[in-house]
Design a protein around this motif. Structure first.
Motif, PDB file in Angstrom:
ATOM      1  N   ALA A  44       7.928   7.000 -19.627  1.00 38.18           N
ATOM      2  CA  ALA A  44       7.636   5.964 -20.617  1.00 38.18           C
ATOM      3  C   ALA A  44       6.619   6.445 -21.642  1.00 38.18           C
ATOM      4  CB  ALA A  44       7.140   4.700 -19.925  1.00 38.18           C
ATOM      5  N   ASP A  71       5.589   1.353 -20.215  1.00 35.30           N
ATOM      6  CA  ASP A  71       6.936   0.927 -20.611  1.00 35.30           C
ATOM      7  C   ASP A  71       6.914  -0.218 -21.620  1.00 35.30           C
ATOM      8  OD1 ASP A  71       5.924  -0.891 -18.799  1.00 35.30           O
ATOM      9  OD2 ASP A  71       7.792  -1.136 -17.689  1.00 35.30           O
ATOM     10  N   MET A  98      11.769   2.367 -20.840  1.00 34.17           N
ATOM     11  CA  MET A  98      11.116   1.320 -21.618  1.00 34.17           C
ATOM     12  C   MET A  98      11.717  -0.050 -21.307  1.00 34.17           C
ATOM     13  SD  MET A  98       9.150   3.489 -22.983  1.00 34.17           S
ATOM     14  CE  MET A  98       8.155   2.455 -24.081  1.00 34.17           C
TER      15      MET A  98
END
Length: 358
Positions: free
Chosen positions: A195, A164, A220
């Protein structure tokens, strides 16, 4: 009057699934449905993801619920099996299992099954949670290949710890280690969670396994779903059940933790931690009432929260209050509450009504 309601949009779900295909056009898609499809309704969500190539859940009871709901697609158990007696159940229901520990391998070797299980060998490349170590990876792989209970098309996978965060080099390190370990092994690979699907295209193998992004939430850091053209699938909403005027200095709620700095109007909203709204959400957490953003004030109670509607307001009893959804990203609420969107979505309790819409 319908009070606490999780409104689920099937059109947003379809939109997000198509975005996954755009991010990873050459990969098969394993839609992750664990934890009641991240709070969205396990069977109802699965029924609408008919384009998925497989489903993934954490545990066998979730997989059995999908089969009981009429779902026939392959189902992968992300935590694998826990007891040798689970293995015939897996085989009978066409469940695929992850192997992440030698004890699972030993159970497979010792069992007498009437067929072969499709297995996913998980290697720990740096998450240090589940997965065989890099040092034992080759030995476990060869033992699985030799096991009569295992289908020879063993699939290989790992899980990223920091995907992320695009500024963290650990994902690239994990990806490099995985590629080194699987070199020469002509098997299907699965590395990318949501992610990694969004941020690390080099990790897209033959399979990707989107979870959070399917539900329209950004995987994210410091982003919302709209940043990736995702649409929130859930709108959590309820109603205003009381409106009252208070004076400057009046305290609200348990512990009298908030005192009004002015004469104002307080709205009481029918939702609380008994419905899954976070008790630790602080004063100032945004809520939409009658189309206007207002702050939560005072402590979250089991059944109610209070908001400051301002000295002058057009709000009235019965007005809609939105806790999160397209108008107010759950990522923003999670940031205020000091948690992550996953927790908020998964904590919806059974007394919340679900309303599914096209």
């Amino acid at each position: 009057m319908r009070l606490a309601t999780a409104e689920i949009s099937f059109s947003a779900l379809a939109h997000n699934f198509n975005k996954v295909k755009q991010f990873a056009p050459n990969s098969q898609i394993m839609a992750v449905l664990k934890a009641n499809a991240y709070g969205h309704g396990l069977v109802r969500i699965a029924q609408r993801l008919d384009q998925a190539d497989a489903f993934a859940v954490a545990r066998i009871d979730e997989a059995l619920a999908l089969r009981a709901g009429g779902l026939v697609k392959p189902i992968v158990l992300l935590e694998g099996f826990f007891e040798p007696q689970d293995l015939p159940i897996l085989l009978a229901n066409n469940f695929q299992t992850i192997i992440h520990d030698r004890s699972q391998l030993e159970a497979l070797l010792a069992s007498e099954l009437d067929g072969q299980l499709i297995t996913w060998l998980k290697v720990d490349t740096g998450m240090h949670r589940l997965g065989v170590t890099p040092e034992e990876f080759d030995d476990v792989y060869q033992d699985l290949l030799a096991c009569q209970n295992v289908h020879p098309a063993i699939r290989l996978m790992t899980h990223f710890a920091c995907a992320d965060d695009l500024n963290n080099s650990k994902t690239q390190q994990q990806l490099g280690l995985f590629k080194q370990l699987v070199q020469g092994k002509a098997q299907q690979h699965c590395l990318a969670n949501s992610a990694a699907i969004v941020g690390w295209p080099d990790s897209h193998g033959e399979w990707v396994r989107p979870g959070l992004m399917v539900y329209g939430v950004s995987p994210m850091l410091n982003c919302v779903g709209a940043d990736h053209q995702l649409q929130p699938v859930m709108r959590l909403k309820t109603r205003v059940i009381s409106i009252r005027q208070i004076k400057k200095g009046d305290a609200i709620g348990y512990g009298s933790t908030w005192q009004s700095p002015r004469d104002t109007t307080i709205g009481v909203i029918a939702i609380g931690y008994g419905d899954g709204y976070p008790r630790h959400a602080p004063t100032g957490t945004p809520i939409i009432v009658n189309g206007q953003q207002v702050p939560l004030v005072g402590r979250v109670s089991m059944d109610m929260i209070t908001v400051d509607l301002g000295p002058v307001t057009e709000a009235k009893i019965g007005d809609e209050a939105i806790l999160w959804g397209p108008e107010l990203p759950v990522e923003i609420v999670a940031q205020h509450a000091g948690t992550i969107p996953y927790e908020l979505l998964c904590n919806i309790t059974p007394r919340v009504d679900y309303l599914y819409r096209e």
